[in-house]
Design an enzyme around this catalytic site. Structure first.
Site, short mmCIF file in Angstrom:
data_model
loop_
_atom_site.label_atom_id
_atom_site.label_comp_id
_atom_site.label_asym_id
_atom_site.label_seq_id
_atom_site.Cartn_x
_atom_site.Cartn_y
_atom_site.Cartn_z
N SER A 176 0.84 -1.19 0.00
CA SER A 176 0.00 0.00 0.00
C SER A 176 0.88 1.25 0.00
O SER A 176 1.72 1.42 -0.89
CB SER A 176 -0.96 -0.05 1.19
OG SER A 176 -1.95 0.95 1.10
N GLU A 209 -9.18 -5.02 -4.48
CA GLU A 209 -8.55 -4.02 -3.61
C GLU A 209 -9.58 -3.11 -2.92
O GLU A 209 -9.56 -2.90 -1.72
CB GLU A 209 -7.59 -3.14 -4.43
CG GLU A 209 -6.46 -3.88 -5.11
CD GLU A 209 -5.23 -4.04 -4.24
OE1 GLU A 209 -5.29 -3.68 -3.05
OE2 GLU A 209 -4.22 -4.54 -4.75
N HIS A 230 -7.84 -5.23 -0.43
CA HIS A 230 -6.58 -4.59 -0.07
C HIS A 230 -6.13 -5.06 1.31
O HIS A 230 -6.92 -5.05 2.27
CB HIS A 230 -6.79 -3.08 -0.06
CG HIS A 230 -5.56 -2.25 -0.01
ND1 HIS A 230 -4.69 -2.12 -1.06
CD2 HIS A 230 -5.06 -1.47 0.99
CE1 HIS A 230 -3.72 -1.29 -0.73
NE2 HIS A 230 -3.91 -0.89 0.52
#
Length: 498
Positions: A204, A324, A418
């Site tokens: 990330s 995600e 995610h």
């Protein structure tokens, strides 16, 4: 309370020698703890505490200490707010007060051969606002178990690390990461690590910073391989990156300068940050932190620099998760609230054609509007730039390997959202952090396979599948056969590619 006028940082606290493994760095000795065949050394400063005259300044060398540093438990963490709202249920925060939060945690095999081992340096994610090396899921014991010296570094976050202030350098959190990598080059041999075989990896926002590190001219002298997990390849002009700084300054009724921000306590800045970011997400927009384009550390956006050949000599493993955007859409209930008007506005804002929207809808006949929007955002923000980078690197000397994490978590209908892959890459499905994202029924076989690929890449430069080519091979970690899929969903990728 103001930090202005404080004295220069003092040395870290030490204690008399005691039981447990010890290692000696150029700044002093550190005592760790041995657990299950792994030595853990916590709270080792790689830079001086960023307080007083060093606040909002580039990192300075760590202050030497006498005696033996107690590295048997996690050290201070960078000032930060916990996650808010629904995300607080599944994304943990550890807050350990203290000045010396520019520290590393090292996990190394307790017994090792004289030959130095490969090193993996982890930079956590968290929107450049959250995270630390004290999180349970980042202990790294599995890497040490498999013959890697694992390093996890804290860095300045939020207003302290990524403000755009008059009189202060930009990208201080990224400068901290560079300092940590230089520390690794100088010191890691004391823990059995090979400074010539360093893999840097992050997820990330941590993947975003890894992309900037990979693009930096000094990259080949600091690490030899890189892994980017679900990381944007972006940086903004200072005027755009500084919008959140301006909002915080307005909230506090102060100018956006180093002098004015230094008069505010970290707690005051965090409170203002919480007020100006309330209700925002990476999908819905609003003030957020970003890397700033500037001549020193980030002379161009990582996507632009890497496409132009930066980092071309360094092998790269890069990938995304299939779903995600569900991290922000599903636990919050936002996925059910998004309607056709929201989709129309969003697709115009980011330059998605009506034809692309129709294609995504046709390929997902049972998905609701919020899910369609999430899939479009996933591809537009992460998967398409990743493919473009992999294509650009075909002309370079080093290989690129692409993966997709596709196992569907049953927790809160996250699916392959995610961050769900973290417990698998770290092979630590039993940690509280992983349980919050993947649940108690996550398949160990998948964690074994994914973690093995990460270790093999660090050790050999190959994760075990064929490198990127015009055939577009993508290793798909689905929890079944984990196949290599060629050009997955290529019609959608092409529809979103400028």
């Amino acid at each position: 309370m103001s930090d202005a006028g404080q004295a220069m940082p003092t040395a870290v606290s030490t204690s008399p020698a005691g039981p447990g493994p010890t290692a000696t760095t150029s700044r002093g000795a550190v005592r760790g703890v041995a657990e299950g065949g792994v030595e853990h050394y916590w709270a080792i400063p790689y830079a001086a505490a960023p307080i007083g005259e060093l606040r909002f300044a580039l990192p300075s060398p760590a202050v030497p200490w006498d005696g033996v540093l107690d590295g048997t438990s996690p050290g201070p963490t960078a000032p930060q707010n916990p996650y808010g709202g629904a995300l607080a249920r599944i994304l943990p925060t550890v807050d350990i007060p203290g000045e010396n939060f520019l520290n590393v945690h090292i996990a190394a095999p307790a017994s090792r051969d004289p030959e130095l081992l490969p090193v993996m340096v982890w930079f956590h994610g968290g929107s450049l606002q959250h995270g630390s090396n004290a999180l349970a899921g980042y202990r790294g014991s599995s890497f040490a178990r498999d013959g890697v010296v694992f390093v996890a570094a804290n860095y300045r976050l939020g207003a302290e690390g990524f403000s755009v202030l008059g009189g202060a350098p930009l990208n201080l959190g990224l400068a901290d990461q560079m300092a940590a990598l230089r520390w690794v080059q100088a010191e890691i041999a004391a823990f059995g690590g090979d400074p010539a075989r360093v893999t840097v990896f992050g997820q990330s926002a941590g993947g975003n910073t890894v992309s900037a590190l990979l693009a930096h001219p000094d990259a080949p002298s600091l690490f030899s391989r890189a892994i980017i997990q679900s990381g944007p390849l972006s940086a903004d002009p200072p005027a755009k990156a500084g919008r959140i700084t301006e909002k915080i300054a307005k909230d506090l009724k102060i100018p956006a300068t180093r002098e004015a921000f230094s008069r505010q306590s970290p707690a005051s800045l965090l409170a203002a940050q919480a007020r100006v970011t309330a209700g925002t997400t990476p999908l819905t927009g609003g003030p957020s932190y970003a890397l700033s384009v500037e001549p020193g550390l980030v002379p161009a956006s990582p996507a632009e620099a890497l496409a132009g050949g930066a980092g071309a000599s360094i092998p790269l493993l890069i990938g995304t998760t299939t779903d995600e955007a569900r991290l922000w859409l599903v636990p919050t209930g936002l996925v059910m609230k998004l309607k056709a008007l929201h989709l129309a506005v969003a697709r115009r804002k980011v330059g998605i054609s009506a034809a692309a929207v129709k294609l995504f809808k046709r390929n997902r006949p049972h998905s609701i509007t919020g899910e369609i929007l999430g899939d479009l955002a996933t591809d537009k923000l992460l998967r398409v730039p990743m493919n473009q980078l992999a294509d650009a690197r075909l002309a370079g000397p080093a290989p690129t390997f692409v993966y997709e994490f596709a196992w569907p978590s049953p927790v809160e209908y996250l699916r392959a959202a995610h961050a769900v892959e973290l417990g698998f890459a770290f092979d630590d499905l039993g940690s509280a952090d992983s349980l919050g994202l993947a649940g108690s029924t996550a398949p160990q076989e998948l964690a074994t396979a994914m973690h093995r690929a990460w270790v093999d890449f660090a050790a050999t430069g190959s994760p075990g599948w064929e490198q990127w080519s015009t055939q577009r091979p993508v290793k798909t970690f689905d929890g079944g056969s984990n196949p290599v899929v060629f050009a997955p969903r290529d019609d959608e990728r092409a529809a979103l590619t400028p």
